[in-house]
Motif scaffolding. Structure first.
Motif, short mmCIF file in Angstrom:
data_model
loop_
_atom_site.label_atom_id
_atom_site.label_comp_id
_atom_site.label_asym_id
_atom_site.label_seq_id
_atom_site.Cartn_x
_atom_site.Cartn_y
_atom_site.Cartn_z
N GLU B 6 1.01 -1.24 0.33
CA GLU B 6 -0.14 -0.25 -0.03
C GLU B 6 0.73 1.00 -0.09
O GLU B 6 0.55 2.62 -1.02
CB GLU B 6 -0.78 0.23 1.23
N GLU B 7 1.93 0.94 0.75
CA GLU B 7 3.41 2.31 0.74
C GLU B 7 3.63 2.87 -0.70
O GLU B 7 3.85 3.43 -0.73
CB GLU B 7 4.12 1.63 2.51
N LEU B 8 3.62 2.11 -1.34
CA LEU B 8 4.53 1.85 -2.03
C LEU B 8 3.38 1.71 -3.27
O LEU B 8 3.41 3.31 -4.84
CB LEU B 8 5.51 0.56 -2.82
N ARG B 9 2.15 1.54 -3.18
CA ARG B 9 1.22 2.02 -4.34
C ARG B 9 1.03 3.71 -4.15
O ARG B 9 1.06 4.33 -5.38
CB ARG B 9 0.17 1.44 -4.36
N VAL B 10 1.03 3.80 -2.87
CA VAL B 10 0.15 5.63 -2.45
C VAL B 10 1.55 6.31 -3.21
O VAL B 10 1.54 7.06 -3.89
CB VAL B 10 0.02 5.60 -1.30
N LYS B 11 3.07 5.25 -3.04
CA LYS B 11 3.89 7.10 -3.11
C LYS B 11 3.75 7.13 -4.64
O LYS B 11 4.83 7.95 -5.50
CB LYS B 11 5.12 6.00 -2.46
N ASN B 12 4.22 5.61 -5.28
CA ASN B 12 3.92 5.11 -6.81
C ASN B 12 3.00 6.41 -7.41
O ASN B 12 2.08 6.13 -8.92
CB ASN B 12 4.43 4.34 -7.82
N VAL B 48 5.90 -8.77 -7.72
CA VAL B 48 5.44 -6.86 -7.41
C VAL B 48 6.38 -6.31 -6.92
O VAL B 48 6.93 -5.09 -7.22
CB VAL B 48 5.09 -6.89 -6.11
N ALA B 49 8.26 -7.19 -6.78
CA ALA B 49 9.29 -6.72 -5.76
C ALA B 49 10.28 -6.03 -7.71
O ALA B 49 10.51 -5.01 -7.63
CB ALA B 49 10.10 -7.66 -5.46
N ARG B 50 9.57 -7.18 -8.55
CA ARG B 50 10.90 -6.22 -9.76
C ARG B 50 9.08 -5.11 -10.11
O ARG B 50 10.06 -4.19 -10.92
CB ARG B 50 10.25 -6.96 -11.25
#
Lengths: 151, 70
Positions: B6-12, B48-50
Motif C-alpha cells: 500500500e505504501e509503495l502504491r500510494v508513493k507511486n 511485485v518487487a520487480r
C-alpha cells in the motif's frame, strides 16, 4: 509467461472438444433411438440432452474465444478472472471442502442404505441422492463466498 | 507476512486497479495483499518487487509463523 499465450488457445480447445463430444452424443442418441425399441427412448433422449448441454457450453467457450480476438481487453479481463492466483487458491480450497463434505455424506448414505436395505422406496432414494449432490454444490458455493470474504 | 504494498502504491500514485492491471491480478487480490489477508506466491511476490524495482525483502517482510492460516 506461457499462460498468457496459452489461455485463449485453451479456451478454443475446450470449446471444440465439447462440441465434438456433443456431436458424438447427439448422433449416437439419434442412431440408437432410430434402431431400438421404444422403451429405450428415455435413455437415448437423455444422451441427446447431455449432448445438447455440452454443445451449448462448447459454443459459449468458442464465443469467448472469438470475442477475445475482436476485443483484446476482454481477453486480459477473462485471463485475470480465471488465472488470478488468489481466486484459483480460493476455488481449490472450496473444492476441497465440497469434496470432503461430499464423500462424508456419501459414506453416511452408504451406511444408511446398508441398514435400511429394501425398506426405502425408490423415490426417497432418488431424493436422497439429489440432496447429496445439491448440498455438495451448496458447500462449494458457500465456501467460495466465505473465502472471498476472508482472504 | 507483512508487506509495504500500500505504501509503495500510494508513493507511486497508483490506484489499486492500476496496480492490479500492471501485475495482471484482480483488484480484490491487491486489496487482500495490502490488508495482509493473503500471502502471495513467490512468483507474484517477485513480480511485485520487480514492478517497484526493489529487492523482494524490501516489499515483503517475513515473520515467524505467518504462514499459518492460509
Amino acid at each position: 509467461m506461457d499462460n498468457k499465450k496459452q489461455y485463449p488457445k485453451q479456451v478454443a480447445f475446450k470449446g471444440w472438444l465439447l462440441i465434438a463430444g456433443a456431436v458424438v452424443l447427439i448422433v449416437a442418441g439419434l442412431i440408437v433411438s432410430a434402431q431400438s425399441p421404444a422403451y429405450t427412448r428415455p435413455y437415448t433422449k437423455m444422451t441427446e440432452g447431455i449432448g445438447i448441454f455440452l454443445l451449448a457450453v462448447g459454443v459459449w467457450y468458442l464465443w469467448q474465444y472469438f470475442s477475445f480476438k475482436r476485443n483484446p481487453s476482454a481477453l486480459v479481463k477473462s485471463r485475470i478472472e480465471n488465472l488470478d492466483e488468489r481466486k484459483l487458491w480460493i476455488r481449490y480450497r472450496s473444492g476441497n471442502n465440497a469434496f470432503l463434505f461430499g464423500i462424508t455424506v456419501t459414506y453416511l448414505a452408504l451406511l444408511l442404505s446398508g441398514i435400511v436395505e429394501g425398506s426405502i422406496p425408490v423415490d426417497y432414494a432418488w431424493w436422497g441422492l439429489a440432496i447429496i449432490v445439491v448440498s455438495t454444490m451448496i458447500v462449494y458455493i458457500v465456501s467460495l463466498v466465505y473465502f472471498e470474504g476472508k482472504y | 507476512m507483512k508487506n509495504k504494498l500500500e505504501e509503495l502504491r500510494v508513493k507511486n500514485k497508483l490506484t489499486q486497479q492500476e496496480l492490479a492491471d500492471a501485475l495482471e491480478v484482480s483488484r480484490q487480490t491487491v486489496i487482500s495483499l495490502e490488508q495482509g489477508r493473503y500471502n502471495p506466491s513467490i512468483l507474484l511476490a517477485f513480480r511485485v518487487a520487480r514492478y517497484f524495482d526493489l529487492p523482494i525483502e524490501n516489499v515483503f517482510i517475513y515473520e515467524e509463523g505467518s504462514e499459518n492460516g492460509q
